[in-house]
Design a protein around this motif. Structure first.
Motif, PDB file in Angstrom:
ATOM      1  N   ARG A 117       6.022  32.401  11.930  1.00 26.57           N
ATOM      2  CA  ARG A 117       6.078  33.698  12.356  1.00 26.57           C
ATOM      3  C   ARG A 117       4.869  35.128  12.330  1.00 26.57           C
ATOM      4  N   ALA A 118       5.315  35.709  13.088  1.00 27.58           N
ATOM      5  CA  ALA A 118       3.413  36.291  13.338  1.00 27.58           C
ATOM      6  C   ALA A 118       3.749  37.717  11.891  1.00 27.58           C
ATOM      7  N   VAL A 119       4.813  37.562  11.311  1.00 29.89           N
ATOM      8  CA  VAL A 119       4.245  38.445   9.814  1.00 29.89           C
ATOM      9  C   VAL A 119       3.887  38.095   8.851  1.00 29.89           C
ATOM     10  N   GLY A 120       2.498  38.942   8.620  1.00 25.79           N
ATOM     11  CA  GLY A 120       1.772  38.414   7.112  1.00 25.79           C
ATOM     12  C   GLY A 120      -0.049  38.133   8.050  1.00 25.79           C
ATOM     13  N   VAL A 121       0.317  37.884   9.709  1.00 25.10           N
ATOM     14  CA  VAL A 121      -0.840  37.166  10.569  1.00 25.10           C
ATOM     15  C   VAL A 121      -1.298  38.535  10.057  1.00 25.10           C
ATOM     16  N   ASP A 122      -3.422  38.740  10.092  1.00 28.85           N
ATOM     17  CA  ASP A 122      -3.829  39.147   9.871  1.00 28.85           C
ATOM     18  C   ASP A 122      -4.162  39.696  11.527  1.00 28.85           C
ATOM     19  N   THR A 123      -4.172  40.679  12.114  1.00 27.22           N
ATOM     20  CA  THR A 123      -4.156  40.996  13.490  1.00 27.22           C
ATOM     21  C   THR A 123      -6.031  40.849  13.753  1.00 27.22           C
ATOM     22  N   GLU A 124      -6.661  41.455  12.695  1.00 24.69           N
ATOM     23  CA  GLU A 124      -8.149  41.164  13.376  1.00 24.69           C
ATOM     24  C   GLU A 124      -8.111  39.600  13.534  1.00 24.69           C
ATOM     25  N   VAL A 125      -8.144  39.242  12.284  1.00 27.38           N
ATOM     26  CA  VAL A 125      -8.164  37.413  12.877  1.00 27.38           C
ATOM     27  C   VAL A 125      -7.554  36.613  14.769  1.00 27.38           C
ATOM     28  N   LEU A 126      -6.365  37.809  14.785  1.00 27.31           N
ATOM     29  CA  LEU A 126      -5.802  36.872  16.338  1.00 27.31           C
ATOM     30  C   LEU A 126      -6.936  37.393  17.062  1.00 27.31           C
ATOM     31  N   GLU A 127      -7.626  39.015  16.587  1.00 23.75           N
ATOM     32  CA  GLU A 127      -8.184  39.618  18.623  1.00 23.75           C
ATOM     33  C   GLU A 127      -9.860  38.263  18.262  1.00 23.75           C
ATOM     34  N   TRP A 128     -10.381  38.232  16.580  1.00 18.98           N
ATOM     35  CA  TRP A 128     -11.431  36.809  16.603  1.00 18.98           C
ATOM     36  C   TRP A 128     -11.043  35.710  17.679  1.00 18.98           C
ATOM     37  N   ILE A 129      -9.810  35.041  17.545  1.00 20.01           N
ATOM     38  CA  ILE A 129      -9.050  34.566  17.569  1.00 20.01           C
ATOM     39  C   ILE A 129      -9.493  33.951  19.760  1.00 20.01           C
ATOM     40  N   ALA A 130      -9.081  35.828  19.976  1.00 17.35           N
ATOM     41  CA  ALA A 130      -8.758  35.753  21.582  1.00 17.35           C
ATOM     42  C   ALA A 130     -10.555  35.955  22.184  1.00 17.35           C
ATOM     43  N   SER A 131     -10.950  36.054  20.945  1.00 16.26           N
ATOM     44  CA  SER A 131     -12.305  36.760  21.476  1.00 16.26           C
ATOM     45  C   SER A 131     -13.084  35.383  21.699  1.00 16.26           C
ATOM     46  N   GLN A 132     -13.014  34.484  21.154  1.00 14.13           N
ATOM     47  CA  GLN A 132     -13.343  33.127  21.290  1.00 14.13           C
ATOM     48  C   GLN A 132     -13.258  32.567  22.271  1.00 14.13           C
TER      49      GLN A 132
END
Length: 192
Positions: free
Chosen positions: A140-155
């Protein structure tokens, strides 16, 4: 015991024995990247290796580095994940039967989950080709840091080679639900 004439001695000892922390593991991964780019270096000794090619031996190098004794019980660091993104980008040709893609996706998700404060198994379990990523990755997406997901998307944005397993996990398991609706197009604009 020495290697027979014409056979290389265990080359992994020269690179993996220097791994003392996640920083040195990331540095060792850059040696693999350089070998993929040039076809030369300590990770290509004793075998034919073309430049910009990634084979099963390169994937095995990455696995040995990421599961070295000094780091096996620590989460994958951002520097290690970035080095894997660079290796992924460097390899125009693949002959590894998907081994690197599997390891790459698992390592990035391991980093994302741990950086978000979520529990992750040891690297030897999480990164094993015998372990399904869905068995330990956040469901589930609960608890996953948005900044980390943004970093992955930017990579992933603008990369010439996409990792479909990683894209699927970011989008479905880890998290489109954690991103504000205005950011969702940016996650999916990653070269699908």
């Amino acid at each position: 015991m020495s290697a027979p004439a014409g056979m290389p001695t265990e080359p992994s000892a020269a690179v993996t024995s220097k791994i003392s922390c996640r920083t040195t593991a990331a540095q060792a991964l850059t040696i693999v990247r350089d070998g993929v780019i040039t076809g030369e270096g300590p990770t290509t000794k004793g075998r034919i290796h073309f430049s910009r090619a990634l084979d099963a031996d390169d994937a095995a190098w990455c696995a040995r580095i990421l599961t070295a004794t000094a780091v096996e019980h620590q989460p994958v660091s951002r520097a290690e994940a970035e080095a894997l993104f660079e290796i992924n980008d460097a390899a125009a040709e693949r002959s590894d039967d998907g081994l690197f893609d599997d390891l790459f996706a698992k390592a990035v998700v391991h980093h994302a989950a741990s950086a978000s404060g979520l529990p992750v198994p040891s690297r030897t379990v999480a990164l094993s080709p015998d372990t399904a990523i869905e068995s330990w990755a956040p469901t589930r997406a609960v608890g996953v840091d948005t900044e980390v997901l943004e970093w992955i998307a930017s990579q992933m944005r603008g990369r010439r080679r996409s990792n479909h397993t990683l894209m699927r996990l970011v989008a479905t398991i880890v998290g489109a639900a954690t991103l504000p609706l205005t950011q969702i197009p940016n996650v999916f604009d990653i070269g699908m």
